[in-house]
Scaffold this motif. Structure first.
Motif, PDB file in Angstrom:
ATOM      1  N   PHE A  55     -10.775 -12.146  -3.901  1.00 39.47           N
ATOM      2  CA  PHE A  55     -11.058 -10.784  -3.463  1.00 39.47           C
ATOM      3  C   PHE A  55      -9.915 -10.240  -2.629  1.00 39.47           C
ATOM      4  O   PHE A  55      -9.152 -11.003  -2.044  1.00 39.47           O
ATOM      5  N   ARG A  56      -9.848  -8.921  -2.580  1.00 37.90           N
ATOM      6  CA  ARG A  56      -8.820  -8.313  -1.760  1.00 37.90           C
ATOM      7  C   ARG A  56      -9.174  -8.565  -0.299  1.00 37.90           C
ATOM      8  O   ARG A  56     -10.282  -8.226   0.126  1.00 37.90           O
ATOM      9  N   PRO A  57      -8.279  -9.166   0.469  1.00 40.41           N
ATOM     10  CA  PRO A  57      -8.640  -9.452   1.856  1.00 40.41           C
ATOM     11  C   PRO A  57      -8.823  -8.169   2.665  1.00 40.41           C
ATOM     12  O   PRO A  57      -8.199  -7.146   2.370  1.00 40.41           O
ATOM     13  N   ALA A  58      -9.652  -8.242   3.683  1.00 41.90           N
ATOM     14  CA  ALA A  58      -9.870  -7.080   4.542  1.00 41.90           C
ATOM     15  C   ALA A  58      -8.625  -6.841   5.386  1.00 41.90           C
ATOM     16  O   ALA A  58      -7.830  -7.737   5.599  1.00 41.90           O
ATOM     17  N   SER A  63     -13.827 -11.124  11.725  1.00 41.81           N
ATOM     18  CA  SER A  63     -14.739 -11.634  10.704  1.00 41.81           C
ATOM     19  C   SER A  63     -16.159 -11.151  10.964  1.00 41.81           C
ATOM     20  O   SER A  63     -17.081 -11.542  10.267  1.00 41.81           O
ATOM     21  N   LEU A  64     -16.348 -10.295  11.951  1.00 40.93           N
ATOM     22  CA  LEU A  64     -17.650  -9.749  12.335  1.00 40.93           C
ATOM     23  C   LEU A  64     -18.656 -10.844  12.686  1.00 40.93           C
ATOM     24  O   LEU A  64     -19.833 -10.716  12.418  1.00 40.93           O
ATOM     25  N   ARG A  86     -23.368   0.535  10.341  1.00 42.05           N
ATOM     26  CA  ARG A  86     -24.078  -0.530   9.630  1.00 42.05           C
ATOM     27  C   ARG A  86     -23.395  -0.771   8.299  1.00 42.05           C
ATOM     28  O   ARG A  86     -22.479  -0.034   7.927  1.00 42.05           O
ATOM     29  N   GLY A  87     -23.857  -1.803   7.601  1.00 42.43           N
ATOM     30  CA  GLY A  87     -23.296  -2.129   6.291  1.00 42.43           C
ATOM     31  C   GLY A  87     -21.818  -2.404   6.381  1.00 42.43           C
ATOM     32  O   GLY A  87     -21.347  -3.059   7.311  1.00 42.43           O
ATOM     33  N   ILE A  88     -21.059  -1.857   5.426  1.00 46.22           N
ATOM     34  CA  ILE A  88     -19.635  -2.150   5.387  1.00 46.22           C
ATOM     35  C   ILE A  88     -18.856  -1.411   6.483  1.00 46.22           C
ATOM     36  O   ILE A  88     -17.666  -1.609   6.638  1.00 46.22           O
ATOM     37  N   ASP A  89     -19.535  -0.542   7.240  1.00 44.57           N
ATOM     38  CA  ASP A  89     -18.872   0.167   8.346  1.00 44.57           C
ATOM     39  C   ASP A  89     -19.054  -0.536   9.684  1.00 44.57           C
ATOM     40  O   ASP A  89     -18.563  -0.064  10.712  1.00 44.57           O
ATOM     41  N   ARG A  90     -19.781  -1.639   9.671  1.00 47.35           N
ATOM     42  CA  ARG A  90     -20.102  -2.350  10.917  1.00 47.35           C
ATOM     43  C   ARG A  90     -18.840  -2.860  11.605  1.00 47.35           C
ATOM     44  O   ARG A  90     -17.985  -3.458  10.976  1.00 47.35           O
TER      45      ARG A  90
ATOM     46  N   ALA B 216     -24.281  -0.509   0.122  1.00 46.15           N
ATOM     47  CA  ALA B 216     -23.199  -1.015   0.980  1.00 46.15           C
ATOM     48  C   ALA B 216     -23.206  -0.289   2.319  1.00 46.15           C
ATOM     49  O   ALA B 216     -22.846  -0.863   3.343  1.00 46.15           O
ATOM     50  N   SER B 219     -27.001  -1.269   4.044  1.00 48.19           N
ATOM     51  CA  SER B 219     -27.210  -2.641   4.495  1.00 48.19           C
ATOM     52  C   SER B 219     -27.010  -2.622   6.013  1.00 48.19           C
ATOM     53  O   SER B 219     -26.243  -1.806   6.527  1.00 48.19           O
ATOM     54  N   CYS B 220     -27.697  -3.511   6.745  1.00 53.93           N
ATOM     55  CA  CYS B 220     -27.475  -3.482   8.194  1.00 53.93           C
ATOM     56  C   CYS B 220     -26.121  -4.088   8.526  1.00 53.93           C
ATOM     57  O   CYS B 220     -25.517  -3.751   9.531  1.00 53.93           O
ATOM     58  N   GLY B 221     -25.636  -4.995   7.656  1.00 51.25           N
ATOM     59  CA  GLY B 221     -24.327  -5.602   7.886  1.00 51.25           C
ATOM     60  C   GLY B 221     -24.385  -6.856   8.733  1.00 51.25           C
ATOM     61  O   GLY B 221     -23.367  -7.394   9.142  1.00 51.25           O
TER      62      GLY B 221
END
Lengths: 122, 385
Positions: A55-58, A63-64, A86-90, B216, B219-221
């Motif tokens: 996968f493309r690295p962040a 690493s959250l 939340r989600g990918i914006d966390r 995406a 999700s809560c994440g």
């Protein structure tokens, strides 16, 4: 100290009462992969044969894992950090107006495996 | 109750007030010694807050994030006390079962799913709205008899059930009796009871991308399989729909799906691969067309289509398309000729819709066949003598 006997992977081991399973295992020379307690987890991944990502690295080293947020809330009880979005914006952030409490103890710096928690001049 | 539903809140609040006025709620109901009350808790509104443990966290005043479920809610739920947590629709069935008996309720439905089910029937279907049908009615009866079929003579392609983390079911499954078990077996779910009918103008890869994008961000994440799995799925689907898919993408999506189903903390992550898995299962050829031929069979993915004006059909150069175009991509070459400047075109399709039916002169083509750059004939200007 009082010892307890427990069985890990079919092996009978002894550990001081009140220790965690991880501590008991480590004491008896049994390795349990622990990503969040490992300072350099990328090296750890290599040990287990993960050397290349499909996968493309962040773009961030964070690493959250949330150790900084939890340490601040649960150990220091300062609640200066939180997860924003939340989600990918966390992402971990300073709570608005918490700059006064924070930046003093710097205890979360050492916890961060990616070295991502740093002091900012502001 | 979600903050975004003010009308539902108003109605429910009124119903509670009326029940209280009649003495059906509160202390010592109708002198029976039994006390019971209903209170509305307003949620700040997040998809994941519908997950049972996230819901309890939200009511307790914490962030609406799920917690591990090794302790049953019925033993230790809200505020750490035994809790009976059920869907509103489930509660709504209770008075009828109490009044008419369990046998009456069990007479309707299938072996594993009793009674009736309310669906929100929307999309490319004539009769949209909430429909209540007995469990076990076929998809065909719901879509074509209750829903009146697909409008404008378009061909039925699929029905998406269960909300954003449900799956799509193709026409070969139209005779599927709809109940909890049958939907799960087919790779979808009952979920929220949503049903979205899709016709031939829907791209299944774009559909998967749309739902994965939603999930995406909703999700809560908190757990890695769901958050990172969705992040990677979205990147792969973004690439495929942009015409940059490569061999192995479909297999990687399948592998990610399996991992997310196995390892996610709550039902959001476990079911999030459904839109991807079901579209691959029933419409794999569409993924392959996008990846191998850089072609969107339904003509939806903007990067893979181009609009062009058929000069023979455009007999009057009426200019309806020129007025519809938001980016001034359609130019008048002369009084009788219009042309689309491909470099300016954002592929919104407004010209395609605006062109009067008597002409149908705007063509939707695979991007590869569009002329690039558009040759704009130079106007011959007579030198003034």
């Amino acid at each position: 100290m009082e010892q307890v006997t427990l069985e890990i992977n079919g092996k009978s081991v002894q550990a001081p009462k009140g220790s965690t399973i991880l501590q008991a295992a480590t004491l008896s020379g049994i390795k349990i992969p622990t990503l969040c307690l490992w300072p350099a987890w990328q090296q750890y991944a290599g040990e287990y044969g993960v050397t290349k990502s499909r996968f493309r690295p962040a773009m961030t080293d964070c690493s959250l894992c949330g150790l900084c947020v939890r340490y601040c809330a649960e150990v220091k009880k300062d609640n200066a950090l939180y997860f924003k979005g939340r989600g990918i914006d966390r992402k971990p952030e300073l709570i608005d107006g918490s700059h006064d409490q924070c930046g003093q103890c710097r205890e979360c710096f050492a916890l961060c495996s990616g070295g991502w928690v740093v002091a900012s001049r502001s | 109750m979600r903050q975004e539903y003010p009308l539902a809140r108003k109605h429910t609040q009124r119903a509670i007030e009326q029940a209280r006025e009649y003495g059906l709620l509160g202390r010592d109901i109708l002198g029976s010694g039994f006390s019971f009350d209903v209170k509305i808790h307003r949620g700040a509104g997040a998809f994941v807050s519908g997950e049972s443990t996230a819901l309890m966290n939200a009511i307790e005043g914490h962030v609406g994030e799920p917690r591990p479920k090794y302790v049953h809610t019925s033993e230790k739920g809200l505020w750490g006390k035994p809790t009976c947590l059920n869907n509103v629709e489930t509660w709504a069935n209770v008075p009828f079962i109490v009044n008419r008996g369990a046998d009456w309720f069990r007479a309707m439905g299938t072996r594993g799913s009793k009674g009736t089910k309310i669906f929100s029937l929307v999309g490319r279907v004539k009769n949209t709205g909430l429909v209540e049908v007995p469990m076990g009615m076929t998809l065909r009866d719901i879509v074509f008899k209750v829903g009146g079929g697909v409008p404008k003579g378009r061909r039925f392609k699929a029905v998406q059930t269960g909300g954003p983390s449900g799956g799509v079911l193709p026409d070969s499954l139209l005779d599927l009796p709809v109940d909890f078990d049958k939907l799960d077996e087919a790779g979808s779910m009952m979920g929220s009871g949503g049903m979205i009918v899709m016709d031939e103008d829907t791209c299944m890869v774009d559909t998967a991308r749309y739902y994965v994008n939603f999930l995406a961000h909703e999700s809560c994440g908190k757990c890695v399989p769901c958050r990172e799995g969705l992040r990677q799925m979205l990147r792969i689907l973004d690439r495929i729909t942009a015409g940059e898919g490569k061999e192995g993408d479909v297999e990687l999506l399948e592998e990610l799906s399996e991992f997310m189903e196995m390892a996610s903390l709550c039902a959001l992550g476990k079911t999030a691969p459904n839109p991807v898995r079901s579209t691959i299962r029933y419409f794999r050829d569409e993924y392959e067309a996008h990846i191998r031929e850089k072609r969107c069979p339904a003509g939806v993915c903007a990067a893979l289509i181009a609009y062009e004006i058929d000069q023979e059909k455009c007999t009057s150069a009426c200019g309806a398309c020129v007025r519809a175009c938001a980016v001034d991509a359609i130019q008048k070459v002369d009084a009788h000729t219009l042309t689309i400047v491909q470099e300016k075109c954002i592929k919104c399709g407004a010209c395609y819709t605006a062109c009067p039916d008597k002409f149908r002169a705007v063509l939707k083509l695979p991007a590869a066949s569009a002329p690039r750059p558009t040759p704009i004939p130079q106007l011959q200007i007579e030198p003034r003598v």
